[in-house]
Structures are given as structure tokens and as C-alpha cells.
Design an enzyme around this catalytic site. Structure first.
Site, PDB file in Angstrom:
ATOM      1  N   LEU A  16       4.676  18.405  -3.276  1.00  0.00           N
ATOM      2  CA  LEU A  16       4.071  19.287  -2.283  1.00  0.00           C
ATOM      3  C   LEU A  16       4.898  19.358  -1.001  1.00  0.00           C
ATOM      4  CD1 LEU A  16       0.452  18.040  -2.889  1.00  0.00           C
ATOM      5  CD2 LEU A  16       1.227  20.380  -3.275  1.00  0.00           C
ATOM      6  N   LYS A  67      14.736   5.178  -2.940  1.00  0.00           N
ATOM      7  CA  LYS A  67      14.561   4.789  -1.536  1.00  0.00           C
ATOM      8  C   LYS A  67      15.460   3.616  -1.131  1.00  0.00           C
ATOM      9  CE  LYS A  67       9.834   6.434  -0.764  1.00  0.00           C
ATOM     10  NZ  LYS A  67       8.491   6.055  -0.270  1.00  0.00           N
ATOM     11  N   GLY A 133       5.443  -1.249  -1.542  1.00  0.00           N
ATOM     12  CA  GLY A 133       6.212  -0.580  -0.503  1.00  0.00           C
ATOM     13  C   GLY A 133       5.337   0.098   0.534  1.00  0.00           C
ATOM     14  N   ASN A 154      -4.091  -9.353  -2.084  1.00  0.00           N
ATOM     15  CA  ASN A 154      -3.288  -8.845  -3.197  1.00  0.00           C
ATOM     16  C   ASN A 154      -3.502  -9.752  -4.401  1.00  0.00           C
ATOM     17  OD1 ASN A 154      -1.256  -6.906  -4.126  1.00  0.00           O
ATOM     18  ND2 ASN A 154       0.092  -8.672  -4.307  1.00  0.00           N
ATOM     19  N   GLN A 252       3.472  11.913   7.658  1.00  0.00           N
ATOM     20  CA  GLN A 252       4.801  11.313   7.466  1.00  0.00           C
ATOM     21  C   GLN A 252       5.846  12.424   7.369  1.00  0.00           C
ATOM     22  OE1 GLN A 252       6.989  11.240   4.707  1.00  0.00           O
ATOM     23  NE2 GLN A 252       5.710  12.268   3.193  1.00  0.00           N
TER      24      GLN A 252
END
Length: 281
Positions: A16, A67, A133, A154, A252
Site C-alpha cells: 500500500l 532491512k 523487529g 515475550n 511511518q
């Protein structure tokens, strides 16, 4: 002069990002394009990067799985991206490629846009669920913004501990099991879910139970397919406020656009329009 932006990653055909950045170009009255450059895993990443450099592109976004792989090809990397060990935005500044990471700051902007009062009290207790991440970026951004109590839960404590070690000296962070977090959920003012649990097609899954969440708490889920995850449904049922994940995509991207153009595009009703697109309406 027209601006030329792009997205690299794989697979990204249904991204998108082009729609989002086309909106920004219109809102800031800038000429430009935003194109997709898929780089299959079987191709040479280095060859694709060399070709991209030859185009003298103004800037581009980087998504999975590149990345980290993009970093050796950059001339500089900013502090946040260095701390995270990942780059999702590259700007061409006078021929130099500079790497940034806009995920964490973009997330914070999206949260502040809906809950501005939250940022007036840095003593609020925050729980981050997950240690991937996205969790790392959000944790670092919360820490940089000045929040003093940021706990992490976690499935594996080691991954959470690695993120906790990035905190500032005056930030307090506890590592909790999911059961411990669930038992103490009423202690948190903000709960941020960063894992893939609850994403399509497993929409009935929820990583944690919110039966005892406070009504004045904020529950945020960065998943945007579906828009309202099982976790957010539970939060609403309990009377808590909810924050949708698709808004992080917009903010972002807004920050990346700002890095490229020095213009901060207004958001206006883009969050609603994106929600309708994601819902197929």
C-alpha cells in the site's frame, strides 16, 4: 523537478506504500512517482542496488527481507537505525545514501495523534508484547520519547532482554512471561501488541487475555489485517480504548516522506480511507 521514490523488498506487489506516498505528493503539491522494485530472493541483491544507484533516485523504502542487507551499501546510517540494526528508509542526500528507520517514530506519531494526553505524562506504565523487529523499534522510540516504565513480555525471555539492554539509564524495564503479564495486566496504562498473533488467517488467536484490563487503558495492536484483531475486540469489550495498526503504516511513511522532501504532509482522513481499502470497501 520531479521526485522519484521507490520501495524494495520481496514480496511487495500488493504493498500500500505507493497509494500512501501518492497521497503525500498531492497534499504537498510536489511532482513525483513512487514505484515498486521487487527483488526476488534468487536474484543478486547487489546487482539490483547498483542499478538503483544509477537511477539517482531521491529516496526509497526498504522492507523484508532486506532491512539489514541494505546497510553495507549505505554511506551513513542515523542513530535510531544503528540502534535497531535495521534500515527501512534511504535518502539520497547530495549523492550520499543515508539510512534511517521510521517504524518506531512513525508508531509513536500514530499513537500521539489519537491519544495526545498520553504524552503529557512520562510516568505511564507501558507493556510491549513481543520482541521482534517491530518491538525493538517501538521500544527504542518510547525510550527516546522519555517514557520511564516500559516492560516487555515475550515467549522467550532472551530476545526480550536483548531489547531491554537498549534502554536509557533512567528507564525501568522488567521482563515478564506472558502469564505474568496477563496476571498483572491491570497495572498497565498502555499495552502494545507487536507480534503476528491474530493476523489473517488466524484471526481467532490472541496472545494474551485482557479480562482484567482497566477501562482507562489503551490497547494497541500493530496488525492491520484484520483491522480489529481479537485482542482489540477483547479490549473494547472490557471498556478500554483501542489503537489500530494501519495508522502506523501512514505515520511511518509520513516520516520517511519528510526525510526525503523536508515537507511534513498532513494526514487528514487518510487513516479512514486506508481502513476502507484494507476492508475492501
Amino acid at each position: 523537478m520531479a521526485n522519484h521514490f521507490a520501495l524494495i523488498g520481496y514480496p511487495i506487489k500488493h504493498s500500500l506504500s505507493p497509494w500512501i506516498h501518492e497521497q503525500f505528493l498531492k497534499k504537498t503539491n510536489l511532482e513525483g512517482t513512487y514505484t515498486i522494485h521487487e527483488i526476488p530472493l534468487t536474484d543478486s541483491f547487489e546487482d539490483h542496488v547498483k542499478k538503483l544507484k544509477e537511477t539517482r533516485i531521491n529516496g526509497f523504502n526498504v522492507t523484508v527481507p532486506y532491512k539489514q542487507e541494505i546497510i553495507p551499501f549505505l554511506d551513513e546510517i542515523d542513530g535510531m537505525a544503528s540502534k535497531m540494526g535495521a534500515v527501512n528508509t534511504v535518502a539520497n542526500k547530495d549523492g550520499k545514501w543515508i539510512g534511517y528507520n521510521t517504524d518506531g517514530i512513525g508508531y509513536l506519531r500514530s499513537l500521539e495523534s489519537k491519544f495526545p494526553a498520553l504524552f503529557l505524562n512520562m510516568q505511564k506504565r507501558v507493556l510491549v508484547i513481543g520482541a521482534g523487529g517491530a518491538a525493538r523499534g517501538i521500544f527504542c522510540a518510547l525510550d527516546s520519547a522519555g517514557f520511564k516504565y516500559i516492560d516487555i513480555t515475550n515467549r522467550t525471555a532472551r530476545s526480550a532482554q536483548e531489547i531491554a539492554e537498549l534502554r536509557s539509564s533512567d528507564t525501568n524495564t522488567a521482563i515478564l512471561t506472558l502469564k505474568e503479564a496477563e496476571d498483572n495486566i491491570k497495572d498497565y496504562d498502555v499495552i502494545i501488541q507487536t507480534t503476528s498473533v491474530g493476523m489473517k488467517p488466524t484471526v481467532d488467536a490472541s496472545i494474551i487475555n485482557l479480562d482484567h484490563v482497566r477501562q482507562d487503558s489503551i490497547v494497541s495492536d500493530i496488525i492491520y489485517q484484520p483491522i480489529k484483531t481479537k485482542l482489540l475486540q477483547q479490549a473494547e469489550t472490557s471498556g478500554a480504548s483501542v489503537h489500530f495498526g494501519h495508522t502506523m503504516l501512514i505515520y511511518q511513511a509520513q516520516y520517511a516522506f519528510e526525510i526525503w522532501t523536508n515537507k511534513k504532509s498532513p494526514i487528514d482522513d487518510m487513516d479512514l480511507k486506508l481502513q476502507l481499502i484494507l476492508e475492501g470497501r
